[in-house]
Design a protein around this motif. Structure first.
Motif, PDB file in Angstrom:
ATOM      1  N   LYS A 109       0.649  -1.360  -0.009  1.00  0.00           N
ATOM      2  CA  LYS A 109       0.003   0.091  -0.147  1.00  0.00           C
ATOM      3  C   LYS A 109       0.740   1.087   0.024  1.00  0.00           C
ATOM      4  O   LYS A 109       0.738   2.227  -0.703  1.00  0.00           O
ATOM      5  CB  LYS A 109      -0.639  -0.035   1.568  1.00  0.00           C
ATOM      6  CG  LYS A 109      -1.980   1.020   1.052  1.00  0.00           C
ATOM      7  CD  LYS A 109      -2.901   1.316   2.742  1.00  0.00           C
ATOM      8  CE  LYS A 109      -3.733   2.199   2.743  1.00  0.00           C
ATOM      9  NZ  LYS A 109      -4.517   2.173   4.227  1.00  0.00           N
ATOM     10  N   LEU A 110       2.057   1.237   1.104  1.00  0.00           N
ATOM     11  CA  LEU A 110       2.553   2.500   1.011  1.00  0.00           C
ATOM     12  C   LEU A 110       3.694   2.592  -0.408  1.00  0.00           C
ATOM     13  O   LEU A 110       3.979   4.270  -0.685  1.00  0.00           O
ATOM     14  CB  LEU A 110       4.285   1.615   1.977  1.00  0.00           C
ATOM     15  CG  LEU A 110       4.899   3.266   2.391  1.00  0.00           C
ATOM     16  CD1 LEU A 110       3.816   4.847   2.642  1.00  0.00           C
ATOM     17  CD2 LEU A 110       6.188   2.670   3.625  1.00  0.00           C
ATOM     18  N   GLU A 111       4.069   1.108  -1.033  1.00  0.00           N
ATOM     19  CA  GLU A 111       5.000   1.372  -2.090  1.00  0.00           C
ATOM     20  C   GLU A 111       3.950   2.051  -2.960  1.00  0.00           C
ATOM     21  O   GLU A 111       3.707   3.212  -4.806  1.00  0.00           O
ATOM     22  CB  GLU A 111       5.327   0.114  -3.086  1.00  0.00           C
ATOM     23  CG  GLU A 111       6.610  -0.582  -1.988  1.00  0.00           C
ATOM     24  CD  GLU A 111       6.693  -1.919  -1.821  1.00  0.00           C
ATOM     25  OE1 GLU A 111       5.842  -2.152  -3.833  1.00  0.00           O
ATOM     26  OE2 GLU A 111       7.007  -2.935  -1.491  1.00  0.00           O
ATOM     27  N   ALA A 112       2.757   1.710  -3.432  1.00  0.00           N
ATOM     28  CA  ALA A 112       2.073   2.368  -4.193  1.00  0.00           C
ATOM     29  C   ALA A 112       1.591   3.786  -4.073  1.00  0.00           C
ATOM     30  O   ALA A 112       1.577   4.487  -4.869  1.00  0.00           O
ATOM     31  CB  ALA A 112       0.306   1.779  -4.039  1.00  0.00           C
ATOM     32  N   GLU A 113       1.734   4.122  -2.928  1.00  0.00           N
ATOM     33  CA  GLU A 113       1.235   5.596  -2.600  1.00  0.00           C
ATOM     34  C   GLU A 113       2.645   6.362  -2.851  1.00  0.00           C
ATOM     35  O   GLU A 113       2.349   7.625  -3.460  1.00  0.00           O
ATOM     36  CB  GLU A 113       0.728   5.365  -1.016  1.00  0.00           C
ATOM     37  CG  GLU A 113      -0.613   4.878  -0.431  1.00  0.00           C
ATOM     38  CD  GLU A 113      -0.893   5.295   1.251  1.00  0.00           C
ATOM     39  OE1 GLU A 113       0.408   6.267   1.545  1.00  0.00           O
ATOM     40  OE2 GLU A 113      -2.176   5.140   1.387  1.00  0.00           O
ATOM     41  N   LEU A 114       3.686   5.679  -2.582  1.00  0.00           N
ATOM     42  CA  LEU A 114       4.778   6.589  -2.946  1.00  0.00           C
ATOM     43  C   LEU A 114       5.139   6.393  -4.739  1.00  0.00           C
ATOM     44  O   LEU A 114       5.845   7.655  -4.815  1.00  0.00           O
ATOM     45  CB  LEU A 114       5.942   5.215  -2.499  1.00  0.00           C
ATOM     46  CG  LEU A 114       6.076   5.786  -1.243  1.00  0.00           C
ATOM     47  CD1 LEU A 114       7.277   4.822  -0.394  1.00  0.00           C
ATOM     48  CD2 LEU A 114       6.850   7.204  -0.670  1.00  0.00           C
ATOM     49  N   VAL A 115       4.639   5.743  -5.376  1.00  0.00           N
ATOM     50  CA  VAL A 115       4.292   5.709  -7.094  1.00  0.00           C
ATOM     51  C   VAL A 115       3.672   6.388  -7.163  1.00  0.00           C
ATOM     52  O   VAL A 115       3.575   7.227  -8.331  1.00  0.00           O
ATOM     53  CB  VAL A 115       4.424   4.491  -7.748  1.00  0.00           C
ATOM     54  CG1 VAL A 115       3.876   4.026  -8.783  1.00  0.00           C
ATOM     55  CG2 VAL A 115       5.109   3.542  -6.939  1.00  0.00           C
ATOM     56  N   THR A 166       2.789   9.096  -5.725  1.00  0.00           N
ATOM     57  CA  THR A 166       2.856  10.461  -5.017  1.00  0.00           C
ATOM     58  C   THR A 166       4.086  10.947  -6.581  1.00  0.00           C
ATOM     59  O   THR A 166       4.549  12.542  -6.641  1.00  0.00           O
ATOM     60  CB  THR A 166       3.862  10.271  -3.834  1.00  0.00           C
ATOM     61  OG1 THR A 166       3.003  10.622  -3.052  1.00  0.00           O
ATOM     62  CG2 THR A 166       4.490  11.768  -3.852  1.00  0.00           C
ATOM     63  N   ARG A 167       5.400  10.112  -6.498  1.00  0.00           N
ATOM     64  CA  ARG A 167       6.223  10.443  -7.880  1.00  0.00           C
ATOM     65  C   ARG A 167       5.934  10.596  -9.044  1.00  0.00           C
ATOM     66  O   ARG A 167       5.850  11.658  -9.809  1.00  0.00           O
ATOM     67  CB  ARG A 167       6.668   8.953  -7.814  1.00  0.00           C
ATOM     68  CG  ARG A 167       7.807   9.174  -8.431  1.00  0.00           C
ATOM     69  CD  ARG A 167       8.869   8.120  -9.270  1.00  0.00           C
ATOM     70  NE  ARG A 167       8.295   7.254  -9.932  1.00  0.00           N
ATOM     71  CZ  ARG A 167       7.993   5.921 -10.343  1.00  0.00           C
ATOM     72  NH1 ARG A 167       9.214   5.329 -10.212  1.00  0.00           N
ATOM     73  NH2 ARG A 167       7.103   5.351 -11.235  1.00  0.00           N
ATOM     74  N   ASN A 168       4.878  10.311  -9.090  1.00  0.00           N
ATOM     75  CA  ASN A 168       3.950  10.182 -10.913  1.00  0.00           C
ATOM     76  C   ASN A 168       3.406  11.271 -10.963  1.00  0.00           C
ATOM     77  O   ASN A 168       3.799  12.547 -11.476  1.00  0.00           O
ATOM     78  CB  ASN A 168       3.038   9.090 -11.317  1.00  0.00           C
ATOM     79  CG  ASN A 168       3.402   7.863 -11.392  1.00  0.00           C
ATOM     80  OD1 ASN A 168       4.614   7.897 -11.664  1.00  0.00           O
ATOM     81  ND2 ASN A 168       3.336   6.977 -10.964  1.00  0.00           N
TER      82      ASN A 168
END
Length: 259
Positions: A159-165, A167-169
């Motif tokens: 879930k955190l990885e998806a949120e970071l991706v 945010t990065r995008n």
């Protein structure tokens, strides 16, 4: 008559002796096998203790994917009490419906010696709650067709990885949409960010500039060194900020232009 009686008695005694010898041999073999089993059990006990105390879930399945064994870590991660664990049912019953076909495809490779590692699957806990696990498979030596499945809960991590991706995008889209050229470099001067406006301005594609081009190539002469000197002279708390200043830049064709 006496010889016949003696012969019959001797025959019975010899037959009983043979039976007794056979039983004694079988008893010796059983005792040896039992001793070997006890010795092996003692040697494996330390591994069993490791399995029981492991935080990761450990599940053993047979060649028909039926659940044979589960450690306390598996009970906890799957939300079951020890007495409620569905032993005898297939491992597919624990996997979310949309991932069952994928797990069957993975299981089809076990006979070929293919045991994948770090595979994400969605599972269904006892209370009909879903979670994501990262699982690895391995063969259980000495057990025909048995496979050990080890897994850990990565729901929050994914879930955190998806949120970071996301945010990065989002930040990348803001940088790419900027009307100004934006260039970032590491401490060695190697370019690590080169937005679309910078590509049009300097004539380099992003894949030509990022990690391949030094910022020295963007300034004529010693311009990059001068920028570094001005940044250091204005550094406060180790951070330098250079207010708008007129300089010269050079593009990929060698043309010098003001920035």
């Amino acid at each position: 008559s006496f010889c016949e009686v003696l012969a019959d008695a001797t025959a019975i005694a010899l037959r009983n002796a043979r039976i007794l010898q056979t039983l004694r041999a079988e008893t010796q073999r059983d005792s040896y096998a039992r001793a070997e089993a006890e010795k092996r059990a003692a040697a494996l006990k330390r591994y069993a203790d490791v399995f029981e105390s492991a935080a990761d879930g450990l599940v053993a399945i047979d060649e028909r994917a039926r659940l044979l064994y589960a450690n306390p870590g598996a009970y906890t991660l799957l939300g079951y009490a020890i007495q409620d664990f569905p032993f005898g049912s297939t491992v597919y019953s624990l996997v979310a419906r949309q991932d069952r076909a994928r797990l069957r495809a993975l299981a089809s490779g076990f006979d070929r010696g293919e045991f994948p590692r770090n595979v994400d699957l969605r599972i269904r806990r006892k209370a009909d709650q879903f979670a994501t696990i990262s699982c690895s498979f391995s063969s259980l030596h000495g057990e025909d067709g048995a496979v050990l499945l080890s897994f850990r809960d990565v729901t929050e991590a994914r879930k955190l990885e998806a949120e970071l991706v996301h945010t990065r995008n989002f930040l990348q889209s803001l940088i790419d949409a900027s009307v100004d050229a934006i260039v970032a470099a590491d401490m060695r001067g190697m370019i690590i960010l080169f937005n679309e406006r910078a590509q049009r301005l300097y004539g380099y594609r992003a894949d030509e500039a990022i990690q391949k081009l030094n910022v020295k190539a963007l300034y004529p002469g010693t311009g990059a060194r001068e920028v570094g000197r001005m940044l250091r002279s204005r550094a406060v708390g180790g951070v330098g900020r250079l207010e708008p200043v007129r300089m010269e830049a050079i593009d990929s064709a060698g043309n010098i232009f003001p920035i």
